[in-house]
Design a protein around this motif. Sequence first.
Motif, PDB file in Angstrom:
ATOM      1  N   GLY A 194       0.800  -1.203   0.000  1.00 15.75           N
ATOM      2  CA  GLY A 194       0.000   0.000   0.000  1.00 15.75           C
ATOM      3  C   GLY A 194       0.838   1.260   0.000  1.00 15.75           C
ATOM      4  N   GLN A 195       0.144   2.367   0.199  1.00 16.96           N
ATOM      5  CA  GLN A 195       0.753   3.685   0.326  1.00 16.96           C
ATOM      6  C   GLN A 195       0.062   4.397   1.473  1.00 16.96           C
ATOM      7  N   GLY A 196       0.633   5.502   1.911  1.00 13.23           N
ATOM      8  CA  GLY A 196      -0.011   6.303   2.946  1.00 13.23           C
ATOM      9  C   GLY A 196      -0.275   5.519   4.210  1.00 13.23           C
ATOM     10  N   ASN A 197      -1.526   5.532   4.672  1.00 17.46           N
ATOM     11  CA  ASN A 197      -1.898   4.869   5.924  1.00 17.46           C
ATOM     12  C   ASN A 197      -2.630   3.551   5.715  1.00 17.46           C
ATOM     13  N   ARG A 198      -2.417   2.950   4.557  1.00 23.65           N
ATOM     14  CA  ARG A 198      -3.085   1.674   4.271  1.00 23.65           C
ATOM     15  C   ARG A 198      -2.829   0.631   5.350  1.00 23.65           C
TER      16      ARG A 198
END
Length: 257
Positions: free
Chosen positions: A35-39
């Motif tokens: 994922g990316q960010g806060n996944r």
Amino acid sequence: MADEWFSEEVCEKLGNYVYRLIDPRNGETFYVGKGQGNRVFQHARDLDGVADDESQLLGSKLERIRAIRNAGLSVIHVIHRHEIPKEAVFEVEAALIDAFPGLTNVQGGHASSDRGPMSHIELIDKYNLPVLAEDPPHRLVVININKLEDRSDRRAIYDLVRYCWRLSKSRAERAEYVLAVVRGVVVGVFRPLEWRAATRENFPDIAYADGSEAHRYGFIGEPAPAEIWDHYVGQRGKRIVQKDLRHSQNPVRYWRC
């Protein structure tokens, strides 16, 4: 909960990443994702607002998270590798999924059936066995199975391939045969007589059929006639080289159905 959320600055530095969710009660990795960010934190948040009697419908991953919370603990989140080039993230995730057996992931890693962990015998079979006919003449459901210890055990192959799968029941019912595939090699072929919902009542002889596999199906069937078995399996199995029949993440493929 405040610590379980990355700032925009951290998200920007992480880029594409692959992560693990770990059970603090025993140190066991129970889920791998990308994922990316806060996944990485989103799974626990998906559980918020879900009643206790509903969580089982959401799968074993959320059940595990709920059990951890009920013990007064929090999931351990590990970013296993970050700043991964976009074209490589699927391969990194797949390698990590292959490295941790018993995960709650619904699907295997990208191309795991083709390039995942294999013994030297499996590798020899994969590249030395005869090739499946280019244009199979029958309507087929082709299912990728795992955890097969003995490729000569037809009963074990049958039990693994017949239960239980997320598939189109209408398409499956049009199939003449079901092919069981291990690491890109056809190891069994069966004639499905009836497709049924994956409930304990419908499959009383499957010990692990507990009725929790919502919207999945299995079949009651029999080994294909000898000439059909020889056509698709032969003595030790036949390799699938057709792009339309090879498995990626989805364990179920259709041919002419």
